[in-house]
Design a protein around this motif. Structure first.
Motif, short mmCIF file in Angstrom:
data_model
loop_
_atom_site.label_atom_id
_atom_site.label_comp_id
_atom_site.label_asym_id
_atom_site.label_seq_id
_atom_site.Cartn_x
_atom_site.Cartn_y
_atom_site.Cartn_z
N ARG A 3 0.83 -1.20 0.00
CA ARG A 3 0.00 0.00 0.00
C ARG A 3 0.87 1.26 0.00
NH1 ARG A 3 -4.27 0.75 4.81
NH2 ARG A 3 -4.93 2.86 4.37
N TYR A 7 1.00 3.94 -3.21
CA TYR A 7 0.67 5.35 -3.10
C TYR A 7 1.89 6.24 -3.41
CZ TYR A 7 -3.89 4.19 -1.13
OH TYR A 7 -5.16 3.73 -0.93
N LYS A 51 -10.47 6.60 -9.69
CA LYS A 51 -9.11 7.13 -9.57
C LYS A 51 -9.06 8.29 -8.57
CE LYS A 51 -4.92 7.02 -11.40
NZ LYS A 51 -4.04 5.88 -11.34
N GLU A 54 -9.06 6.97 -5.09
CA GLU A 54 -7.74 6.40 -4.81
C GLU A 54 -6.73 7.51 -4.50
OE1 GLU A 54 -4.35 3.61 -6.92
OE2 GLU A 54 -6.21 4.01 -7.98
N ASP A 57 -7.55 8.91 -0.96
CA ASP A 57 -7.11 7.95 0.06
C ASP A 57 -5.58 7.93 0.16
OD1 ASP A 57 -9.70 7.23 0.63
OD2 ASP A 57 -9.67 5.40 -0.59
#
Length: 151
Positions: A3, A7, A51, A54, A57
């Motif tokens: 994760r 990112y 998107k 995402e 987040d």
């Protein structure tokens, strides 16, 4: 850690997270992928909605693990890990989530299953976590703070 790497790749972060650069990248990505840029019903509109979620987040996640954020909250974190015992914990993937008796919850990234098993089997779990987990792994404060009230 998947994760974190996902990112970082999304925002073009190489090593250490710089909040100013992260914010600039975030704004550019939001402008690029905002759903209102695409007509309703278009497949790009649906892709942009996914998107953009995402991106949001990812931004909040990277801000929570940034060195500046951790430095600002270091006193609170040290107080929690030194004065509050463990209320509950759970392991999923390589993420260990520990809830403390003061109601705060922290996520520790990269905690392997064998280390988690050692934590479970330890006669003094708090002591084990203090020596092997609290200051050894990347962590962030979770939004799932508990409301522990005595009945």
């Amino acid at each position: 850690m998947k994760r974190v790497n996902k990112y970082k790749k999304l925002f073009g972060v190489e090593q250490e997270i710089d909040l100013i650069q992260l914010k600039t990248n975030y704004r550019n990505l939001v402008k690029q992928w905002h759903p209102d840029k695409f007509p309703e019903g278009d497949e790009k509109h649906a892709e942009a909605e996914i998107k953009s979620k995402e991106i949001i987040d990812g931004y909040h996640f990277l801000v929570s693990i940034a060195p500046q954020t951790k430095a600002e909250n270091l006193d609170s974190y040290n107080q929690t890990i030194s004065e509050s015992g463990i209320y509950d914990f759970q392991h999923k993937g390589n993420v260990l989530e520990i809830s403390f008796l003061d109601g705060t919850t922290y996520e520790y990234f990269g905690v392997t299953k064998p280390l988690y098993i050692k934590l479970i089997n330890s006669p003094k779990q708090y002591r084990f976590a203090k020596r092997n987990i609290f200051n050894s792994f990347l962590y962030r404060k979770s939004k799932k703070d508990l409301d522990l009230q005595t009945v």
